[in-house]
Design an enzyme around this catalytic site. Sequence first.
Site, PDB file in Angstrom:
ATOM      1  CB  CYS A   3      -7.557   5.032  -4.505  1.00 29.71           C
ATOM      2  SG  CYS A   3      -7.751   6.343  -2.680  1.00 29.71           S
ATOM      3  CB  CYS A  27      -4.298   7.234  -1.625  1.00 35.83           C
ATOM      4  SG  CYS A  27      -5.223   6.818  -3.656  1.00 35.83           S
ATOM      5  CE  LYS A  34       0.818   7.580  -0.639  1.00 31.99           C
ATOM      6  NZ  LYS A  34       0.929   7.574  -2.319  1.00 31.99           N
ATOM      7  CE1 TYR A  80       2.047   7.079  -6.244  1.00 28.70           C
ATOM      8  CE2 TYR A  80       2.146   6.764  -8.362  1.00 28.70           C
ATOM      9  CZ  TYR A  80       1.798   6.724  -7.794  1.00 28.70           C
ATOM     10  OH  TYR A  80       0.238   6.099  -7.259  1.00 28.70           O
ATOM     11  CD  GLU A 118       4.280   7.886  -2.448  1.00 27.45           C
ATOM     12  OE1 GLU A 118       3.580   8.707  -3.111  1.00 27.45           O
ATOM     13  OE2 GLU A 118       3.579   6.908  -2.874  1.00 27.45           O
ATOM     14  CG  HIS A 178       5.759  37.182   5.901  1.00 28.06           C
ATOM     15  ND1 HIS A 178       6.878  36.282   5.436  1.00 28.06           N
ATOM     16  CD2 HIS A 178       6.079  37.698   7.395  1.00 28.06           C
ATOM     17  CE1 HIS A 178       7.969  37.241   5.750  1.00 28.06           C
ATOM     18  NE2 HIS A 178       7.427  37.382   7.089  1.00 28.06           N
ATOM     19  CD  GLU A 184       6.852  35.018   2.559  1.00 33.72           C
ATOM     20  OE1 GLU A 184       6.622  35.955   2.725  1.00 33.72           O
ATOM     21  OE2 GLU A 184       6.587  34.299   3.826  1.00 33.72           O
TER      22      GLU A 184
HETATM   23  P1  FAD Z   1      -8.529   0.072  -8.255  1.00 39.04           P
HETATM   24  O1  FAD Z   1      -9.503   1.461  -7.502  1.00 39.04           O
HETATM   25  O2  FAD Z   1      -7.944  -0.356  -8.295  1.00 39.04           O
HETATM   26  O3  FAD Z   1     -10.143  -0.596  -8.292  1.00 39.04           O
HETATM   27  C1  FAD Z   1     -10.139  -1.463  -8.974  1.00 39.04           C
HETATM   28  C2  FAD Z   1     -11.172  -2.235  -8.573  1.00 39.04           C
HETATM   29  O4  FAD Z   1     -11.825  -3.592  -8.949  1.00 39.04           O
HETATM   30  C3  FAD Z   1     -10.717  -2.874  -6.983  1.00 39.04           C
HETATM   31  O5  FAD Z   1     -11.370  -3.367  -6.260  1.00 39.04           O
HETATM   32  C4  FAD Z   1     -10.534  -5.171  -7.770  1.00 39.04           C
HETATM   33  O6  FAD Z   1     -10.174  -6.024  -6.797  1.00 39.04           O
HETATM   34  C5  FAD Z   1     -11.448  -4.691  -8.698  1.00 39.04           C
HETATM   35  N1  FAD Z   1     -11.288  -5.993  -9.592  1.00 39.04           N
HETATM   36  C6  FAD Z   1     -10.289  -6.043 -10.614  1.00 39.04           C
HETATM   37  N2  FAD Z   1     -11.456  -7.398 -11.393  1.00 39.04           N
HETATM   38  C7  FAD Z   1     -12.171  -7.632 -10.644  1.00 39.04           C
HETATM   39  C8  FAD Z   1     -13.103  -8.666 -12.137  1.00 39.04           C
HETATM   40  N3  FAD Z   1     -12.956  -9.078 -12.489  1.00 39.04           N
HETATM   41  N4  FAD Z   1     -14.094  -8.065 -10.851  1.00 39.04           N
HETATM   42  C9  FAD Z   1     -14.740  -7.751  -9.919  1.00 39.04           C
HETATM   43  N5  FAD Z   1     -13.883  -6.973  -8.795  1.00 39.04           N
HETATM   44  C10 FAD Z   1     -12.411  -7.006  -9.682  1.00 39.04           C
HETATM   45  N6  FAD Z   1      -3.347   8.013  -6.283  1.00 39.04           N
HETATM   46  C11 FAD Z   1      -3.366   9.431  -6.405  1.00 39.04           C
HETATM   47  O7  FAD Z   1      -4.172   9.969  -6.346  1.00 39.04           O
HETATM   48  N7  FAD Z   1      -2.483   9.626  -4.610  1.00 39.04           N
HETATM   49  C12 FAD Z   1      -2.203   8.201  -3.795  1.00 39.04           C
HETATM   50  O8  FAD Z   1      -1.375   8.766  -2.950  1.00 39.04           O
HETATM   51  C13 FAD Z   1      -1.548   6.941  -4.505  1.00 39.04           C
HETATM   52  N8  FAD Z   1      -0.651   6.465  -3.924  1.00 39.04           N
HETATM   53  C14 FAD Z   1      -0.751   5.133  -4.233  1.00 39.04           C
HETATM   54  C15 FAD Z   1       0.035   3.916  -3.368  1.00 39.04           C
HETATM   55  C16 FAD Z   1       0.519   2.990  -3.757  1.00 39.04           C
HETATM   56  C17 FAD Z   1       1.007   1.849  -3.477  1.00 39.04           C
HETATM   57  C18 FAD Z   1      -1.141   2.645  -5.098  1.00 39.04           C
HETATM   58  C19 FAD Z   1      -0.356   1.149  -5.068  1.00 39.04           C
HETATM   59  C20 FAD Z   1      -1.600   3.554  -5.652  1.00 39.04           C
HETATM   60  C21 FAD Z   1      -1.390   4.510  -5.379  1.00 39.04           C
HETATM   61  N9  FAD Z   1      -2.604   5.887  -6.397  1.00 39.04           N
HETATM   62  C22 FAD Z   1      -3.049   6.653  -5.997  1.00 39.04           C
HETATM   63  C23 FAD Z   1      -2.841   4.865  -7.464  1.00 39.04           C
HETATM   64  C24 FAD Z   1      -4.308   5.001  -7.177  1.00 39.04           C
HETATM   65  O9  FAD Z   1      -4.511   4.328  -6.265  1.00 39.04           O
HETATM   66  C25 FAD Z   1      -5.410   4.524  -8.375  1.00 39.04           C
HETATM   67  O10 FAD Z   1      -5.287   5.611  -9.391  1.00 39.04           O
HETATM   68  C26 FAD Z   1      -6.803   4.590  -8.398  1.00 39.04           C
HETATM   69  O11 FAD Z   1      -7.026   2.882  -7.181  1.00 39.04           O
HETATM   70  C27 FAD Z   1      -7.135   4.063  -9.876  1.00 39.04           C
HETATM   71  O12 FAD Z   1      -8.439   3.609  -9.104  1.00 39.04           O
HETATM   72  P2  FAD Z   1      -9.538   2.581 -10.517  1.00 39.04           P
HETATM   73  O13 FAD Z   1     -11.073   2.836  -9.847  1.00 39.04           O
HETATM   74  O14 FAD Z   1      -9.014   2.884 -11.498  1.00 39.04           O
HETATM   75  O15 FAD Z   1      -9.154   1.279  -9.277  1.00 39.04           O
END
Ligand code: FAD
Length: 460
Positions: free
Chosen positions: A43, A48, A51, A180, A184, A437, A442
């Site tokens: 994110c 997010c 972006k 999406y 986007e 309004h 609305e």
């Molecule tokens: P993440 O935020 O992906 O975090 C996982 C973390 O774990 C990462 O930092 C990674 O490096 C770390 N990691 C992975 N494996 C290991 C390991 N073995 N050891 C140590 N660290 C590790 N969502 C919205 O709600 N609104 C939006 O507008 C939106 N726009 C998006 C735009 C793009 C281009 C993308 C790709 C995604 C977007 N999302 C959006 C989705 C959103 O980013 C994800 O749903 C959210 O970040 C998921 O959170 P998470 O905690 O599951 O994982």
Amino acid sequence: MAEYDYDLFVIGAGSGGVRAARLAAMSGARVAVAEEHRVGGTCVIRGCVPKKFMVYASEFASHFKTARAYGWTVDDPRFDWPAFLAEKDKEIARLSGIYVTNLQNAGAELVHAKARLVDAHTVELVGKDRKVTAAKILIATGGRPWVPRDMPGVEHVITSDEAFHIEQLPKRMVIAGGGYIAVEFACIFNGLGVDVTLVHRGPNILRGFDDHVRAHLAEEMDKKGIKVLLGCQHDQVTKGPDGLTSHLSSGHEVTSDLVLFATGREPYVEGLGLEAAGVETRDGAIVVDAFSRTSVDGVWAVGDVTNRINLTPVAIREGAAFAQTEFYDNPTSFDHEMVASAVFSQPAIGSVGLTEAEARRQHGKVDIYFSRFRAMKHTFAGGDERALIKLVVDGESQRLLGCHVVAQDAPEIIQMAAVALKMGVTKAQWDSTCAVHPTLAEELVTMREKYMPQDLGAAA
Ligand code: FAD
């Protein structure tokens, strides 16, 4: 719990992991979080947030155009991509720093390493020659872009991860995908002056959204000059003197300077040691119950790695529910019903609840309220951008089942609509709300006439 090094070990410092770790640490638990990349996760670092900065940057193109109609003189506005990137990176670094500080202030220990499960209570810190134990382990490793790795020329394409760092803006760009993220980026780069072609194998963009929303946005994108090629996909990408050529299954060839694949995401489980620990997966995602418990006692998973609803606020709420349940003696499961979502296209989409097709399948009789119109901001300026508003109402109970908006501020509008739908609002209660309004929103509370399928066909 003292037999273990920690009470909780979190793998992944993204949206879900950080929220769970902070809350757990604030309860007094001994918590550590491993992060292999940058704190903040998808994110903050490559999703997010950057972006949305790109969306803001891109929207100025149409603001400048509209501004002239409102009497402003806007001489030769130009966009400086490297300057924007530098500011964007500064802000992302600031936000990532805040996440680190918040973790530290809560008392959680941050470990910069890739973590791998050894068993239900042991984690190996890869490259650090160190193993730690924990009473509870939370997997919050998120997702990553999926590309067809066996496609010839796949090495020439970039994914959304790299799109935030391209050194210079291309003149021509092909984007593969219809979700999406693809849509986007198509709108972002179009707004920044890039000649964009979107290639999607399905019959229309944005599968899962209401059909009228999908058709409406495709039309608006077309008006802005984005070429949308449907029903075909990449066979291969070749590199030549004139750039990259996308060879499509339809026989078309499109030559561009940059090819971005936004063809989906997959749970990031590679190298996590799930098999060794016996954690069950389905279609690559970790299987969890309503309390985010995996198949192994002592191991939980939240966020995109579980492939439920892949959105930041959902990952955060799942992480918070886990912490409440396990560290505050307050069993909590996140309710995945009526989660609103947005597409930051231009115009944007805000959507909550069922599409018309889903509602007809699940409820049989439904009433539809539908409006397509030019907002006053655009009629004044002679623009032809249209907004769309659609309500899906249960024909029996008259409860609102779905609300769909396509308009510049749709993501802002849908948040409040989601409150009402989540509370089970009926159409009569909705309509008893007095309009604000003059606004675009609305229209939401002033639609009285039911639309018949033949009207909808014509409107779409
Ligand atoms: P993440 O935020 O992906 O975090 C996982 C973390 O774990 C990462 O930092 C990674 O490096 C770390 N990691 C992975 N494996 C290991 C390991 N073995 N050891 C140590 N660290 C590790 N969502 C919205 O709600 N609104 C939006 O507008 C939106 N726009 C998006 C735009 C793009 C281009 C993308 C790709 C995604 C977007 N999302 C959006 C989705 C959103 O980013 C994800 O749903 C959210 O970040 C998921 O959170 P998470 O905690 O599951 O994982």
